[in-house]
Design an enzyme around this catalytic site. Structure first.
Site, PDB file in Angstrom:
ATOM      1  CB  SER A  38      21.441  36.759  68.193  1.00  0.00           C
ATOM      2  OG  SER A  38      21.111  38.283  68.878  1.00  0.00           O
ATOM      3  CE  LYS A 116      18.537  39.800  67.660  1.00  0.00           C
ATOM      4  NZ  LYS A 116      18.951  38.513  67.810  1.00  0.00           N
TER       5      LYS A 116
END
Length: 228
Positions: A38, A116
């Site tokens: 990701s 993230k």
């Protein structure tokens, strides 16, 4: 006075080493492994990273339990005796800023740690239009992102490419993966609370590919790379 036995000296050294390791892991630096894509291109699958746990303040762990396991998804923590599911800040230093790459407890399952990039700060309005991110109506420059799917999905189907506008709640952050078309992040499950942030990733200390010929399993060019 009798000198200490050799075994006793070893035992004391081991106990001291364990205490120091626990202190460093809890308050200073923790190691993690990247198991998913990701955050590509910034972070690759197989990168081993260090996370600064003091950068946002001196915190004490709260709601802890013994744990010798690794996470199933997200980012794998290197196991060491316990895991904590929230933190109380004793001495605040700073707050996560836009662009910081943070490790945090996954809101939908706090036994997992996710990594993230911070995109929206508390009180800001976040909107995504055809994969472009706007903060308070201003288009963001994000050279670190990649898009692998040229198609654009309408917001009625899913929020990957079109979302909002949304106002980020107090003490919360809107986060996204750099690999935008292949990241489950705040677009899908909401915001990250400040108390759930573990720290900021700052260094790749090892990187392992495991594909191809043996000589190329280690990504030597990524070792000791600063994370930005």
């Amino acid at each position: 006075m009798k000198s200490k036995s050799l075994w006793r000296e070893y035992a004391e050294a081991i106990v001291i080493a364990i205490i120091l390791a626990l202190f460093i892991r809890t308050f200073v630096v923790q190691a993690f492994k990247i198991p998913s894509g990701s955050m590509i291109q910034t972070l690759q699958i197989g990168d081993h990273i260090l996370v600064n746990k003091m950068v946002y303040g001196i915190k004490i762990p709260w709601d802890c339990e013994w744990d010798l396991t690794t996470n199933r998804t997200g980012v794998n923590r290197i196991p060491l005796l316990w895991s904590c599911y929230s933190y109380k800040t004793l001495v605040p230093v700073s707050n996560p800023d836009r662009g910081d790459i943070i490790v945090f407890m996954f809101p939908e399952d706090e036994t997992k740690d996710f990594i993230k990039r911070v995109v929206g700060l508390p009180g800001e309005t976040v909107e995504i239009r055809n994969k472009k991110v706007y903060i308070n109506g201003r288009l963001m420059s994000e050279p670190f992102t990649q898009h692998v799917d040229p198609g654009v999905i309408a917001h009625q189907i899913q929020p990957r490419d079109n979302l909002g506008p949304l106002v980020v709640p107090p003490d919360s952050y809107f986060v996204m993966g750099d690999n935008r078309d292949q990241s489950l992040d705040s677009r899908f499950w909401g915001y990250v609370k400040r108390e759930k942030v573990k720290g900021r990733a700052f260094l790749i200390y090892w990187s392992w590919d495991g594909r191809g010929d043996l000589m190329h399993w280690v990504r030597w060019d990524r070792i000791a790379k600063i994370i930005r």
